[in-house]
Write an enzyme that holds these catalytic residues in place. Structure first.
Site, PDB file in Angstrom:
ATOM      1  N   GLU A  52       2.533  -3.034   5.364  1.00 41.20           N
ATOM      2  CA  GLU A  52       1.038  -2.680   4.831  1.00 41.20           C
ATOM      3  C   GLU A  52       0.128  -3.903   5.032  1.00 41.20           C
ATOM      4  O   GLU A  52      -1.046  -3.899   5.327  1.00 41.20           O
ATOM      5  CB  GLU A  52       1.044  -2.361   3.094  1.00 41.20           C
ATOM      6  CG  GLU A  52       1.650  -1.267   2.773  1.00 41.20           C
ATOM      7  CD  GLU A  52       3.358  -1.446   2.456  1.00 41.20           C
ATOM      8  OE1 GLU A  52       3.616  -2.188   2.842  1.00 41.20           O
ATOM      9  OE2 GLU A  52       3.983  -0.389   2.010  1.00 41.20           O
ATOM     10  N   PHE A 114       8.356   2.656 -12.464  1.00 42.63           N
ATOM     11  CA  PHE A 114       8.932   2.606 -11.163  1.00 42.63           C
ATOM     12  C   PHE A 114       7.833   2.513 -10.130  1.00 42.63           C
ATOM     13  O   PHE A 114       6.946   3.218 -10.015  1.00 42.63           O
ATOM     14  CB  PHE A 114       9.794   3.550 -10.634  1.00 42.63           C
ATOM     15  CG  PHE A 114      10.197   3.544  -9.209  1.00 42.63           C
ATOM     16  CD1 PHE A 114      11.151   2.471  -8.894  1.00 42.63           C
ATOM     17  CD2 PHE A 114       9.964   4.178  -8.084  1.00 42.63           C
ATOM     18  CE1 PHE A 114      11.635   2.152  -7.582  1.00 42.63           C
ATOM     19  CE2 PHE A 114      10.381   4.069  -6.849  1.00 42.63           C
ATOM     20  CZ  PHE A 114      11.089   2.935  -6.689  1.00 42.63           C
ATOM     21  N   GLN A 115       7.720   1.068  -9.285  1.00 38.19           N
ATOM     22  CA  GLN A 115       6.719   0.944  -8.345  1.00 38.19           C
ATOM     23  C   GLN A 115       5.319   0.823  -9.078  1.00 38.19           C
ATOM     24  O   GLN A 115       4.404   1.014  -8.370  1.00 38.19           O
ATOM     25  CB  GLN A 115       6.663   1.904  -7.287  1.00 38.19           C
ATOM     26  CG  GLN A 115       8.032   1.767  -6.491  1.00 38.19           C
ATOM     27  CD  GLN A 115       7.955   2.187  -5.086  1.00 38.19           C
ATOM     28  OE1 GLN A 115       7.103   3.361  -4.977  1.00 38.19           O
ATOM     29  NE2 GLN A 115       8.633   1.665  -4.206  1.00 38.19           N
ATOM     30  N   LYS A 164      -1.286   8.933  -9.737  1.00 42.14           N
ATOM     31  CA  LYS A 164      -0.791  10.183  -9.023  1.00 42.14           C
ATOM     32  C   LYS A 164      -1.355  11.467  -9.734  1.00 42.14           C
ATOM     33  O   LYS A 164      -1.543  12.413  -9.110  1.00 42.14           O
ATOM     34  CB  LYS A 164       0.742  10.340  -9.030  1.00 42.14           C
ATOM     35  CG  LYS A 164       1.416  10.970  -7.835  1.00 42.14           C
ATOM     36  CD  LYS A 164       2.882  10.711  -7.794  1.00 42.14           C
ATOM     37  CE  LYS A 164       3.343  11.904  -6.695  1.00 42.14           C
ATOM     38  NZ  LYS A 164       4.710  11.770  -6.501  1.00 42.14           N
ATOM     39  N   MET A 482       0.015 -26.530  15.398  1.00 42.82           N
ATOM     40  CA  MET A 482      -0.953 -27.273  14.598  1.00 42.82           C
ATOM     41  C   MET A 482      -0.370 -28.018  13.555  1.00 42.82           C
ATOM     42  O   MET A 482      -0.735 -29.005  13.170  1.00 42.82           O
ATOM     43  CB  MET A 482      -1.969 -26.089  14.049  1.00 42.82           C
ATOM     44  CG  MET A 482      -2.936 -26.593  13.519  1.00 42.82           C
ATOM     45  SD  MET A 482      -3.976 -27.537  14.835  1.00 42.82           S
ATOM     46  CE  MET A 482      -5.271 -26.388  15.041  1.00 42.82           C
TER      47      MET A 482
HETATM   48  C1  LIG Z   1       0.728 -17.322   6.589  1.00 42.28           C
HETATM   49  C2  LIG Z   1       0.528 -18.836   7.012  1.00 42.28           C
HETATM   50  N1  LIG Z   1       1.727 -19.665   6.887  1.00 42.28           N
HETATM   51  C3  LIG Z   1       1.318 -21.052   7.155  1.00 42.28           C
HETATM   52  C4  LIG Z   1       0.327 -21.430   7.657  1.00 42.28           C
HETATM   53  C5  LIG Z   1       0.057 -22.820   8.002  1.00 42.28           C
HETATM   54  N2  LIG Z   1       0.194 -23.117   9.470  1.00 42.28           N
HETATM   55  C6  LIG Z   1      -1.229 -23.268  10.115  1.00 42.28           C
HETATM   56  S1  LIG Z   1      -0.948 -22.966  11.761  1.00 42.28           S
HETATM   57  C7  LIG Z   1       0.649 -23.083  11.511  1.00 42.28           C
HETATM   58  C8  LIG Z   1       1.491 -23.105  13.018  1.00 42.28           C
HETATM   59  C9  LIG Z   1       1.209 -22.030  13.950  1.00 42.28           C
HETATM   60  O1  LIG Z   1       2.279 -22.236  14.678  1.00 42.28           O
HETATM   61  P1  LIG Z   1       2.078 -21.325  16.150  1.00 42.28           P
HETATM   62  O2  LIG Z   1       1.680 -19.661  15.686  1.00 42.28           O
HETATM   63  O3  LIG Z   1       3.322 -21.375  17.011  1.00 42.28           O
HETATM   64  O4  LIG Z   1       0.830 -21.562  16.740  1.00 42.28           O
HETATM   65  P2  LIG Z   1       0.347 -23.068  17.555  1.00 42.28           P
HETATM   66  O5  LIG Z   1      -0.217 -23.977  16.648  1.00 42.28           O
HETATM   67  O6  LIG Z   1       1.850 -23.659  17.919  1.00 42.28           O
HETATM   68  O7  LIG Z   1      -0.340 -22.814  18.760  1.00 42.28           O
HETATM   69  C10 LIG Z   1       0.987 -22.991  10.403  1.00 42.28           C
HETATM   70  C11 LIG Z   1       2.582 -23.024   9.895  1.00 42.28           C
HETATM   71  C12 LIG Z   1      -0.761 -20.271   7.942  1.00 42.28           C
HETATM   72  N3  LIG Z   1      -1.869 -20.866   8.547  1.00 42.28           N
HETATM   73  N4  LIG Z   1      -0.500 -19.375   7.455  1.00 42.28           N
END
Ligand SMILES: Cc1ncc(C[n+]2csc(CCOP(=O)(O)OP(=O)(O)O)c2C)c(N)n1
Ligand SMILES: [Mg+2]
Lengths: 584, 186
Positions: A52, A114-115, A164, A482
């Site tokens: 979803e 449920f749900q 529902k 990042m």
């Molecule tokens: C759902 C979620 N969890 C954690 C983060 C924190 N976060 C930001 S960038 C990142 C790393 C992303 O890694 P990747 O997709 O390999 O991209 P890269 O930076 O290596 O290009 C994380 C964990 C986020 N933005 N969203």
């Protein structure tokens, strides 16, 4: 004469009445009557996703690439809770979206059935508004009202929760036209005195800048046209937020590139040194402002926004103008023309010379390599090889997202879909599918990081089922890049859990889903590999193995000002100090 | 309501003037909010305050227009002028909210609150409580040989004063309604 129908029929009829052609959804017990009605008609196409959350992001992609609202249909309980991330994403990025959720029958609400989940309670803070419909007679009107709220004023997600028994019961159908008008009518026209004051200041400005955002794109294609006209006619340099890319063309003569944390040197320096700032449909987000007490200290600030709560929330402005961007810009241009199209030409000429000096710094240069694919290089090649095509880009979240914003160019609005405000990893893959469904003939590329991509990779099933041509372009650095970059800058290079361990073989994974997989690790092969991806008739996963420890620059470290950027070749030691360390 | 009636010009000087263009002083404002009387509307208002970290000093709500399905919510809140402006703008953009007025700045207004105060005691203290209640025009709405329940209406300050006087005289329980308020005149 009112027509009697079941609640489920009313839902489908109301969607048709609203001109909906596509619904992204996933069935379950509490929405079966609606699914039964969907089965018995052909006007509305239902796209079955694999999760979803993906339905919501696909709807966002659909909405942002078309300007129409996205529609989602999910079941009660887990169906609704899985949709929460996408609604929050749409709220922060002002994306119009209507989410229809099933609910347990009215007589069971509150019994931990449920749900059963308190969907209204859970989604109250992540929607613009939501409704629980307990009476089939008001269902049609509520759905029409939901579309009105989602698409009027500052757009956003709304939710209609339908038990529902309400879906089974008979009730009156009210058409869109006959629905009572809502008292929710945000202001569209800007105050003419404020507009005149803004024009006066613009005429005198020696160092003007236009800082535009996603609001321009939400206001419609006309607003982008007016923005272009204003910038080009007055000679004001223009920068944009991540969400606003494409409203002014990257090839335009006044374009400075994106601003903010990973914005260009010229854009940020110009923001800092300007004497007049026209903020158009942007909201002074913390990714943009850097340290707020050092934000553009010497400028007269005008802020155009449809949402009064955006005014003076973060940065105090001198002249706020509340209204729809398109209407306000139109009036602004009229006033400016009627007053004789004045500008401070001498001042602006000097200003442009200064900007040329900043541009000469060439802040996006990077160390190139013959042996390893630099992520920036991969995007530059993607840019060159797709230039001139009917192209849409989505991204995931991370370094690759910022590089996409820096190295790809956008000539038109609605062409760049990314999770800005919430920064949701896992957004890009389903969003790219929503875009592809809306634009079946166009090229849709999701620029992804390997870690983000895994978060909604199940959607490759959706891609192959509907033969969605999307190209999943993964800049695979085997790192949460990042996060790793921040650990390098802020935590003594202690790379705590920022590795992507045990990655799947993306080529085999593609094949397992019935798609095509391509891997490339040598810069010499890159062009051919990209062409192979573009030429393939079907979904592709492109595993582009890139430099693992590349950092994304330029960067305004958190807690620093616009004129304190760090550049690619500069030392980064001690870049983030004091209070900045607590910021995200 | 004008969410933007702000002093101008602060941003033309040094960057540090930007920090608090409207001052740091915390003010108390009484907001009068007309809302659709539908289920969950109070949760929305309260959720806005808790979600964004605003203060609620007192909050009252009741239906005021049965035909029109409207209720009036009266909120007493504190914050810097910038925060107060944000609160009003954030409230005003909510879908079920029809209007937001700031009674503290819109002109003279009247504010009243009702409180019930239980005081237990015997002898002199009981007599003194009764005497003070008279001065404050508080009514006795329940009595036993060793207790009174007083009902008092007035401004929150008047109620505070009465409550403080009752404490040493045997105050055992207290219920307050929170503030209801209206602008004066037509
Ligand atoms: C759902 C979620 N969890 C954690 C983060 C924190 N976060 C930001 S960038 C990142 C790393 C992303 O890694 P990747 O997709 O390999 O991209 P890269 O930076 O290596 O290009 C994380 C964990 C986020 N933005 N969203
Ligand atoms: Mg990565």
């Amino acid at each position: 004469m009112t027509r009697q129908m079941t609640g489920a029929q009313i839902v489908v009829q109301a969607l048709k009445d609203q001109g909906v052609d596509t619904v992204f959804g996933y069935p379950g017990g509490a929405v079966l009557p609606i699914y039964d009605e969907i089965f018995q008609q052909n006007e509305i196409r239902h796209i079955i996703v694999r999760h979803e959350q993906a339905a919501t992001h696909a709807a966002e992609g659909y909405a942002r690439s078309t300007g129409k609202p996205g529609v989602v249909l999910v079941t009660s309980g887990p169906g609704a809770t899985n949709a929460v991330t996408g609604m929050t994403d749409a709220l922060l990025d002002s994306i119009p979206m209507i989410v229809l959720t099933g609910q347990v029958p009215t007589f069971m609400i509150g019994n931990d059935a449920f749900q059963e989940a308190d969907t209204i309670g859970i989604t109250r803070p992540c929607t613009k508004h939501n409704w629980l419909v307990k009476d089939t007679n008001i269902l049609a009107e509520t759905i029409h009202q939901a579309f009105h709220v989602a698409t009027t004023g500052r757009p956003g997600p709304v939710l209609v929760d339908i038990p529902k028994d309400v879906q089974f019961a008979m009730g009156d159908y009210t058409t869109k036209l006959k629905s009572k008008t809502s008292h929710y009518q945000p202001r569209i026209k800007g105050d003419i005195d404020s507009i005149t004051k803004a024009v006066e200041m613009l005429e005198k400005a020696k160092r003007p800048i236009i800082y535009s955002g996603g609001g321009v794109i939400n206001s419609g294609v006309g607003a982008s046209q007016l923005l272009r006209e204003l910038a080009d006619a007055t000679g004001a340099p223009i920068t944009s937020t991540l969400m606003g890319l494409g409203a002014y063309p990257a090839s335009g003569k006044n374009w400075l590139g994106m601003l903010g944390m990973h914005g260009t040197y010229e854009a940020n320096m110009a923001m800092h040194d300007c004497d007049f700032m026209l903020c158009v449909g942007a909201r002074f987000d913390d990714r943009i402002t850097g340290r707020t007490d050092a934000f553009s200290p010497n400028s007269y600030k005008v802020h155009i926004d449809i949402d009064p709560s955006s005014i003076n929330k973060i940065i105090h402005v001198d002249t706020p103008i509340i209204g729809d961007i398109g209407h306000v810009l139109e009036d602004m241009l009229k006033v400016w023309k009627s007053r004789g199209r004045k500008t401070n030409a001498a001042g602006i000429a000097k200003w442009q010379a200064k900007i040329s000096e900043w541009k000469a710094v060439d802040c996006l240069k990077y160390q190139s390599s013959d042996t390893i694919i630099k992520p920036q290089y991969a995007l530059q090649r993607l840019e060159v090889l797709t230039k001139g095509r009917d192209r849409y880009i989505t991204t995931e979240v991370g370094q690759h997202q910022m590089w996409a914003a820096q190295y790809l160019t956008f000539e038109d609005p609605h062409r760049f879909m990314t999770s800005g405000g919430l920064g949701t990893m896992g957004y890009g893959t389903p969003a790219s599918m929503g875009v592809q469904i809306a634009h079946p003939e166009s090229l849709v590329v999701n620029v992804a990081g390997e870690a983000s991509w895994l978060m909604n990779m199940q959607e490759m099933g959706t891609a192959t089922q509907y033969n969605l041509q999307t190209k999943q372009f993964i800049l695979n650095n085997e790192r949460l890049g990042m996060v790793r970059q921040w650990q390098e800058l802020l935590h003594g290079s202690r790379y705590s859990h920022s590795w992507s361990e045990s990655l799947p073989d993306f080529v085999k994974l593609a094949e397992a889903f019935g798609a095509k997989g391509i891997r490339c690790s040598d810069p010499a092969d890159l062009d051919d590999a990209i062409m192979e991806m573009l030429d393939h008739d079907g979904p592709v996963i492109f595993d582009c193995l890139v430099e693992k420890h590349e950092n994304c620059y330029p960067m305004i470290p958190s807690g620093a000002a616009h004129n304190e950027m760090i550049m690619g070749d500069a030392s980064t030691e001690g870049a983030i100090t004091g209070k900045g360390g607590a910021l995200v | 309501m004008n969410a933007l009636a702000l002093k101008k010009g602060a941003s033309k000087k040094s960057a540090y003037d930007l920090k608090n263009p409207l001052g740091d002083e915390v003010e108390t404002h009484t907001l009068s909010v007309i809302v659709d009387n539908e289920s969950g509307v109070l949760a929305r208002v309260i959720g806005l305050f808790s979600g964004r970290g605003y203060n609620i000093d007192s909050l009252t709500v009741a239906e005021t227009d049965h035909e029109g399905h409207l209720s009036r919510v009266t909120i007493v809140t504190t914050g810097t002028p910038a925060v107060i402006e944000q609160i009003k703008a954030q409230l005003d953009r909510m879908v079920p909210i029809h209007s937001v007025s700031d009674l503290t700045v819109d002109g003279p207004s009247v504010e009243r609150e009702l409180a019930m105060i239980k005081v237990s005691g015997k002898g002199d203290k009981r007599v003194e409580a009764m005497r003070l209640a008279d001065i404050f025009r508080a009514n006795v709405v329940d009595t036993t040989l060793t207790s009174f329940v007083f009902e008092i209406t007035g401004t929150p300050e008047k109620i505070d004063a009465f409550v403080e006087l009752m404490r040493p005289l045997g105050l055992t329980d207290l219920a307050r309604t929170g503030v209801a308020a209206l602008p004066r005149g037509l």
